[in-house]
Design a protein around this motif. Structure first.
Motif, PDB file in Angstrom:
ATOM      1  N   ALA A 150       0.823  -1.216   0.000  1.00 42.22           N
ATOM      2  CA  ALA A 150       0.000   0.000   0.000  1.00 42.22           C
ATOM      3  C   ALA A 150       0.855   1.264   0.000  1.00 42.22           C
ATOM      4  O   ALA A 150       0.334   2.373   0.160  1.00 42.22           O
ATOM      5  CB  ALA A 150      -0.922  -0.006   1.224  1.00 42.22           C
ATOM      6  N   GLY A 151       2.160   1.081  -0.140  1.00 47.86           N
ATOM      7  CA  GLY A 151       3.049   2.238  -0.219  1.00 47.86           C
ATOM      8  C   GLY A 151       3.405   2.849   1.131  1.00 47.86           C
ATOM      9  O   GLY A 151       3.906   3.973   1.201  1.00 47.86           O
ATOM     10  N   ILE A 152       3.160   2.087   2.204  1.00 47.65           N
ATOM     11  CA  ILE A 152       3.491   2.590   3.541  1.00 47.65           C
ATOM     12  C   ILE A 152       4.956   2.266   3.842  1.00 47.65           C
ATOM     13  O   ILE A 152       5.428   1.152   3.606  1.00 47.65           O
ATOM     14  CB  ILE A 152       2.573   1.941   4.621  1.00 47.65           C
ATOM     15  CG1 ILE A 152       1.105   2.308   4.344  1.00 47.65           C
ATOM     16  CG2 ILE A 152       3.000   2.360   6.023  1.00 47.65           C
ATOM     17  CD1 ILE A 152       0.106   1.546   5.193  1.00 47.65           C
ATOM     18  N   ARG A 153       5.673   3.268   4.349  1.00 50.34           N
ATOM     19  CA  ARG A 153       7.085   3.090   4.681  1.00 50.34           C
ATOM     20  C   ARG A 153       7.164   2.398   6.039  1.00 50.34           C
ATOM     21  O   ARG A 153       6.518   2.815   7.017  1.00 50.34           O
ATOM     22  CB  ARG A 153       7.718   4.474   4.732  1.00 50.34           C
ATOM     23  CG  ARG A 153       9.190   4.534   4.805  1.00 50.34           C
ATOM     24  CD  ARG A 153       9.590   6.015   4.672  1.00 50.34           C
ATOM     25  NE  ARG A 153      10.743   6.338   5.494  1.00 50.34           N
ATOM     26  CZ  ARG A 153      11.993   6.109   5.113  1.00 50.34           C
ATOM     27  NH1 ARG A 153      12.243   5.560   3.948  1.00 50.34           N
ATOM     28  NH2 ARG A 153      12.994   6.443   5.911  1.00 50.34           N
ATOM     29  N   VAL A 154       7.974   1.324   6.104  1.00 47.72           N
ATOM     30  CA  VAL A 154       8.037   0.489   7.319  1.00 47.72           C
ATOM     31  C   VAL A 154       9.412   0.619   7.977  1.00 47.72           C
ATOM     32  O   VAL A 154      10.435   0.337   7.342  1.00 47.72           O
ATOM     33  CB  VAL A 154       7.758  -0.993   6.976  1.00 47.72           C
ATOM     34  CG1 VAL A 154       7.835  -1.845   8.242  1.00 47.72           C
ATOM     35  CG2 VAL A 154       6.404  -1.151   6.289  1.00 47.72           C
ATOM     36  N   ARG A 155       9.432   1.032   9.230  1.00 45.34           N
ATOM     37  CA  ARG A 155      10.682   1.168   9.995  1.00 45.34           C
ATOM     38  C   ARG A 155      11.072  -0.177  10.605  1.00 45.34           C
ATOM     39  O   ARG A 155      10.202  -0.903  11.110  1.00 45.34           O
ATOM     40  CB  ARG A 155      10.472   2.200  11.123  1.00 45.34           C
ATOM     41  CG  ARG A 155      11.630   2.366  12.083  1.00 45.34           C
ATOM     42  CD  ARG A 155      12.840   3.018  11.464  1.00 45.34           C
ATOM     43  NE  ARG A 155      12.512   4.344  10.940  1.00 45.34           N
ATOM     44  CZ  ARG A 155      13.352   5.069  10.185  1.00 45.34           C
ATOM     45  NH1 ARG A 155      14.548   4.615   9.899  1.00 45.34           N
ATOM     46  NH2 ARG A 155      12.974   6.256   9.741  1.00 45.34           N
ATOM     47  N   LEU A 156      12.384  -0.514  10.524  1.00 43.52           N
ATOM     48  CA  LEU A 156      12.890  -1.731  11.164  1.00 43.52           C
ATOM     49  C   LEU A 156      13.360  -1.399  12.580  1.00 43.52           C
ATOM     50  O   LEU A 156      14.155  -0.478  12.772  1.00 43.52           O
ATOM     51  CB  LEU A 156      14.057  -2.305  10.355  1.00 43.52           C
ATOM     52  CG  LEU A 156      13.696  -2.795   8.944  1.00 43.52           C
ATOM     53  CD1 LEU A 156      14.964  -2.952   8.095  1.00 43.52           C
ATOM     54  CD2 LEU A 156      12.937  -4.118   9.023  1.00 43.52           C
ATOM     55  N   VAL A 157      12.870  -2.131  13.560  1.00 45.00           N
ATOM     56  CA  VAL A 157      13.256  -1.920  14.962  1.00 45.00           C
ATOM     57  C   VAL A 157      14.072  -3.136  15.400  1.00 45.00           C
ATOM     58  O   VAL A 157      13.531  -4.242  15.488  1.00 45.00           O
ATOM     59  CB  VAL A 157      12.008  -1.764  15.860  1.00 45.00           C
ATOM     60  CG1 VAL A 157      12.404  -1.639  17.324  1.00 45.00           C
ATOM     61  CG2 VAL A 157      11.180  -0.562  15.405  1.00 45.00           C
ATOM     62  N   PRO A 158      15.372  -2.966  15.656  1.00 47.17           N
ATOM     63  CA  PRO A 158      16.220  -4.110  16.020  1.00 47.17           C
ATOM     64  C   PRO A 158      15.703  -4.810  17.282  1.00 47.17           C
ATOM     65  O   PRO A 158      15.317  -4.155  18.246  1.00 47.17           O
ATOM     66  CB  PRO A 158      17.590  -3.480  16.270  1.00 47.17           C
ATOM     67  CG  PRO A 158      17.542  -2.169  15.561  1.00 47.17           C
ATOM     68  CD  PRO A 158      16.122  -1.708  15.618  1.00 47.17           C
ATOM     69  N   ASP A 159      15.709  -6.136  17.216  1.00 47.52           N
ATOM     70  CA  ASP A 159      15.130  -6.937  18.291  1.00 47.52           C
ATOM     71  C   ASP A 159      16.181  -7.884  18.852  1.00 47.52           C
ATOM     72  O   ASP A 159      17.257  -8.046  18.293  1.00 47.52           O
ATOM     73  CB  ASP A 159      13.942  -7.727  17.729  1.00 47.52           C
ATOM     74  CG  ASP A 159      13.122  -8.344  18.834  1.00 47.52           C
ATOM     75  OD1 ASP A 159      13.357  -8.012  20.007  1.00 47.52           O
ATOM     76  OD2 ASP A 159      12.257  -9.172  18.510  1.00 47.52           O
ATOM     77  N   ASP A 160      15.829  -8.534  19.947  1.00 39.30           N
ATOM     78  CA  ASP A 160      16.755  -9.498  20.530  1.00 39.30           C
ATOM     79  C   ASP A 160      16.449 -10.902  19.999  1.00 39.30           C
ATOM     80  O   ASP A 160      15.426 -11.168  19.396  1.00 39.30           O
ATOM     81  CB  ASP A 160      16.675  -9.483  22.060  1.00 39.30           C
ATOM     82  CG  ASP A 160      15.270  -9.743  22.541  1.00 39.30           C
ATOM     83  OD1 ASP A 160      14.822 -10.891  22.392  1.00 39.30           O
ATOM     84  OD2 ASP A 160      14.636  -8.802  23.048  1.00 39.30           O
ATOM     85  N   ARG A 161      17.341 -11.814  20.258  1.00 36.23           N
ATOM     86  CA  ARG A 161      17.264 -13.145  19.635  1.00 36.23           C
ATOM     87  C   ARG A 161      16.271 -14.078  20.316  1.00 36.23           C
ATOM     88  O   ARG A 161      16.001 -15.159  19.807  1.00 36.23           O
ATOM     89  CB  ARG A 161      18.657 -13.781  19.605  1.00 36.23           C
ATOM     90  CG  ARG A 161      19.582 -13.001  18.730  1.00 36.23           C
ATOM     91  CD  ARG A 161      20.764 -13.801  18.247  1.00 36.23           C
ATOM     92  NE  ARG A 161      21.307 -13.123  17.068  1.00 36.23           N
ATOM     93  CZ  ARG A 161      21.136 -13.559  15.834  1.00 36.23           C
ATOM     94  NH1 ARG A 161      20.472 -14.653  15.616  1.00 36.23           N
ATOM     95  NH2 ARG A 161      21.634 -12.888  14.822  1.00 36.23           N
TER      96      ARG A 161
END
Ligand code: MG
Length: 395
Positions: free
Chosen positions: A195-206
């Motif tokens: 849908a053209g929405i910009r998605v931010r990556l949030v670093p996560d733990d393992r």
């Protein structure tokens, strides 16, 4: 008041690849039966910014759901569809009755999502329209050929593994899902991207892994055991035995496994070591496992004159068989005579040996009753004991 942030937990999958008879989100992760779904629900309920937690289930799983959530007060579950994407859309449509500003979509099969990750995804949404928990790819990536051999090495730079939660403005993701209905997208970020929405990556733990295989389930149970409160039990024991002159009996006065030189002996069916009898009862008591008389009946001739060390070793062995470690043992002898002080170190060492634990975890103390009562008159010796047991998992 309108809800601001809703968590939508998707638990409608049928996937039984993890083995066993249950869909993996209902697999219990500890011996008290906490399901992966319940842990995921609890993770979101522990974040004060999250106002409501809505679960989407398979229509056949109503009983499993009730068992998994137990006393937790949640809105009634929404029935999902044939695919994950359909299930999410069903959940979003249910939330649309009283639409939140933000929705965090999460897979029930990721039970170890941290409060920090949830909070960081929410924080990112203050700036971005969409934010997902994700982990940078750490392993080198190989392209396989049809033979199962390496055809090429793929550059992993800039590659991430998408996880959940995936957070969105509610109205935007609902609209995107309605448009994408019928497509075959494996996560909600892909729906947003379409849908053209910009998605931010949030670093996560393992630890925020998804339980997919039987190996994942083993790993999940190990992680759950590592985070569980230990199961701690305390038992106490009390015993008294009458003293009589040693005379020509040839027996020694046994106290906490040590032969104490004295002109008296303790009367009893076994060697009458009153300290060890109290300790054995403390060990049995900590596990609700009866008492010394039930395990070693005085009516049984095989215990005549028996070394009480055997009773303590047996009680300790039963504790270990249940997965308990003996964290501490504390014995108090109550007598006017003999003097215990000179033998205390030897008694502690003897008890530590019987329990197979460090001597620092064993205490032997002595007190008098200030001449009061039968023990004060030297007619016998009494003993009190406590035993503390610990294991990593609840039973
Ligand atoms: Mg006794």
């Amino acid at each position: 008041m309108s809800r601001r942030i809703a968590a939508l937990i998707v638990a409608a999958g049928r996937g039984q690849r993890a083995g066993g008879e249950l869909p993996k989100q209902y697999a219990s992760l500890d011996t008290s039966g906490t399901a992966a779904l319940a842990r995921a629900v609890d993770a979101f309920r522990a974040v004060p910014l999250v106002d409501t937690v809505q679960v989407v289930i398979h229509p056949d799983d109503a009983a499993l759901y009730r068992q998994a959530v137990g006393e937790r007060r949640l809105p009634p579950p929404v029935a999902g569809g044939a695919t994950r994407q359909q299930s999410v859309l069903a959940g979003l449509e249910a939330l649309a009755v009283d639409p939140p500003a933000i929705v965090l979509i999460h897979d029930a099969a990721r039970p170890f999502v941290s409060r920090l990750t949830i909070a960081q995804v929410i924080a990112a949404l203050a700036v971005d329209d969409a934010a997902i928990a994700a982990a940078p790819v750490a392993d080198t990536l190989k392209q396989a050929d049809a033979d199962g051999c390496v055809a090429a090495t793929t550059d992993r730079a800039g590659l991430w593994q998408a996880q959940t939660p995936q957070g969105f403005r509610f109205s935007a993701i609902l609209a995107a899902h309605r448009v994408a209905a019928g497509a075959d997208l494996t996560d909600d970020a892909a729906v947003a991207e379409a849908a053209g929405i910009r998605v931010r990556l949030v670093p996560d733990d393992r630890d925020n892994f998804k339980i997919t295989s039987a190996t994942d389930l083993v790993r999940a149970r190990l992680v759950a055991a590592g985070t569980a409160s230990p199961d701690v039990r305390c038992g106490h024991g009390f015993d008294t035995h009458r003293l009589e002159p040693a005379g020509e009996s040839g027996r020694a006065l046994m106290l906490c496994g040590v032969a104490v030189p004295a002109p008296w002996i303790l009367l009893g069916h076994s060697d009458a070591d009153v300290g060890l009898h109290a300790l054995a009862d403390a060990l049995f008591g900590a596990r609700g496992d009866g008492d010394i008389g039930a395990h070693f009946p005085p009516s049984d001739p095989q215990w005549r004159g028996a070394a009480s060390e055997h009773f303590v070793r047996s009680a300790a062995e039963r504790c270990r068989a249940d997965g308990f470690a003996i964290a501490a043992a504390d014995v108090t002898l109550i007598c006017e005579q003999p003097r215990v002080g000179p033998y205390r170190a030897e008694m502690r060492a003897a008890v530590a040996g019987m329990l197979s634990i460090d001597v620092a975890r064993v205490s032997v103390k002595a007190t008098t009753t200030e001449g009061l009562g039968a023990l004060g008159r030297g007619e016998g010796i009494g003993a009190l004991a406590t035993a503390t047991l610990v294991r990593r998992h609840a039973g």
